[in-house]
Design a protein around this motif. Sequence first.
Motif, mmCIF file in Angstrom:
data_model
loop_
_atom_site.group_PDB
_atom_site.id
_atom_site.type_symbol
_atom_site.label_atom_id
_atom_site.label_comp_id
_atom_site.label_asym_id
_atom_site.label_seq_id
_atom_site.Cartn_x
_atom_site.Cartn_y
_atom_site.Cartn_z
ATOM 1 N N GLY A 133 -29.749 -5.619 38.053
ATOM 2 C CA GLY A 133 -29.462 -6.445 36.882
ATOM 3 C C GLY A 133 -29.676 -5.730 35.563
ATOM 4 N N THR A 134 -30.429 -4.620 35.584
ATOM 5 C CA THR A 134 -30.676 -3.871 34.345
ATOM 6 C C THR A 134 -29.374 -3.251 33.828
ATOM 7 N N LEU A 135 -29.119 -3.407 32.538
ATOM 8 C CA LEU A 135 -27.927 -2.789 31.944
ATOM 9 C C LEU A 135 -28.208 -1.322 31.675
ATOM 10 N N GLU A 136 -27.362 -0.458 32.213
ATOM 11 C CA GLU A 136 -27.507 0.987 32.019
ATOM 12 C C GLU A 136 -26.302 1.505 31.251
ATOM 13 N N THR A 137 -26.461 2.694 30.681
ATOM 14 C CA THR A 137 -25.362 3.300 29.922
ATOM 15 C C THR A 137 -24.705 4.399 30.741
ATOM 16 N N ILE A 138 -23.389 4.275 30.950
ATOM 17 C CA ILE A 138 -22.630 5.326 31.635
ATOM 18 C C ILE A 138 -21.880 6.128 30.577
ATOM 19 N N VAL A 139 -21.862 7.461 30.760
ATOM 20 C CA VAL A 139 -21.277 8.358 29.764
ATOM 21 C C VAL A 139 -20.447 9.412 30.485
ATOM 22 N N TYR A 184 -19.730 -4.742 37.379
ATOM 23 C CA TYR A 184 -19.586 -6.195 37.391
ATOM 24 C C TYR A 184 -18.747 -6.611 38.588
ATOM 25 N N PRO A 185 -19.073 -7.769 39.217
ATOM 26 C CA PRO A 185 -18.250 -8.236 40.341
ATOM 27 C C PRO A 185 -16.777 -8.342 39.950
ATOM 28 N N GLU A 186 -16.516 -8.706 38.699
ATOM 29 C CA GLU A 186 -15.127 -8.870 38.259
ATOM 30 C C GLU A 186 -14.496 -7.549 37.803
ATOM 31 N N GLY A 187 -15.249 -6.461 37.832
ATOM 32 C CA GLY A 187 -14.721 -5.151 37.425
ATOM 33 C C GLY A 187 -14.582 -5.047 35.911
ATOM 34 N N GLY A 188 -13.691 -4.145 35.475
ATOM 35 C CA GLY A 188 -13.385 -4.033 34.046
ATOM 36 C C GLY A 188 -14.098 -2.911 33.315
ATOM 37 N N VAL A 189 -15.309 -2.560 33.753
ATOM 38 C CA VAL A 189 -16.067 -1.469 33.117
ATOM 39 C C VAL A 189 -16.576 -0.576 34.233
ATOM 40 N N ASP A 190 -16.301 0.725 34.140
ATOM 41 C CA ASP A 190 -16.658 1.609 35.269
ATOM 42 C C ASP A 190 -16.475 3.070 34.872
ATOM 43 N N GLU A 233 -21.613 0.117 29.127
ATOM 44 C CA GLU A 233 -22.799 -0.409 29.811
ATOM 45 C C GLU A 233 -22.386 -1.150 31.074
ATOM 46 N N VAL A 234 -23.158 -0.936 32.134
ATOM 47 C CA VAL A 234 -22.944 -1.652 33.405
ATOM 48 C C VAL A 234 -24.291 -2.026 34.015
ATOM 49 N N PRO A 235 -24.369 -3.192 34.689
ATOM 50 C CA PRO A 235 -25.621 -3.591 35.338
ATOM 51 C C PRO A 235 -25.798 -2.951 36.719
ATOM 52 N N ILE A 236 -27.057 -2.633 37.050
ATOM 53 C CA ILE A 236 -27.399 -2.166 38.403
ATOM 54 C C ILE A 236 -27.130 -3.290 39.398
#
Length: 265
Positions: free
Chosen positions: A146-152, A197-203, A171-174
Amino acid sequence: MRTTLACLLSAIGLLAAAAPSSAIVGGRDASPGEYPAVAEVTLGGAFGCTGTLIAPTWVLTAGHCGSLTGAAVATPIAWPTPLIDVRIGSITPGAGEHVPVRRALIPPEHLATSGHDITLLELSRPSIQAPAPVAGPSETALWAPGTLETIVGFGVTEEGGDAPDVLQEAEVPIVADPDCEAAYPDEFDETMICAGYPEGGVDTCQGDSGGPMFGRTATGALRVVGATSFGEGCARPGRYGVYARVADDPLRSWIAAQAPAGVAG
Ligand code: 4AZ
């Protein structure tokens, strides 16, 4: 002729079906100097990955990036070091500090599976950039589900799309391990962690491989909690991004054994 045309049309249909569901996907431009530890890693003059300076002489990237056979099968056989190009600290491709690589180390367990997907690149001299270490044994709360992490990363901004002109962040949650395992029952192992996210969109997407998933300490310091590994496509619903579980054993101990300064205390 008719058959050729039919083949062509079905190929176009397949391509269209594989097209992105959305446009790091769903991210934004990083600011100059925001991520001095992030590196652009190019293998053999063509194959692009991302990495993180975790100590002055160590860059962490993906196993399948460092592996000479990575595109076909996972093995710990590394690219010859002259063919590994590392540029650190710029948000612009090709513009970072260039430091030659002395050694490339891949865990022996990175063999024929998707797991243990890390490479450590030892630099021939210390980088002048500020490193961001792997989260330490007392920092596991930084990557709780649930923690929001930063992907770069320097990867494409949509599946099958082009590489961006500027380093991207999002940002994406664990994701809890059972949900990650349910999404990837054939691949999931103890050296992986999912985010998204279950719904996708950020990856993360192609070219982000090896790049950091960052957590932040209470004082805002960056810690590497994942290294971009794989996923089914990019940003698709139910298809989380998979990251090397670098802040947990066995990977954390392996990293600490090679590069003690690369893991926070
Ligand atoms: C890749 O091809 C890749 N959505 C990296 C990350 C993900 C998918 C593919 C995760 O390097």
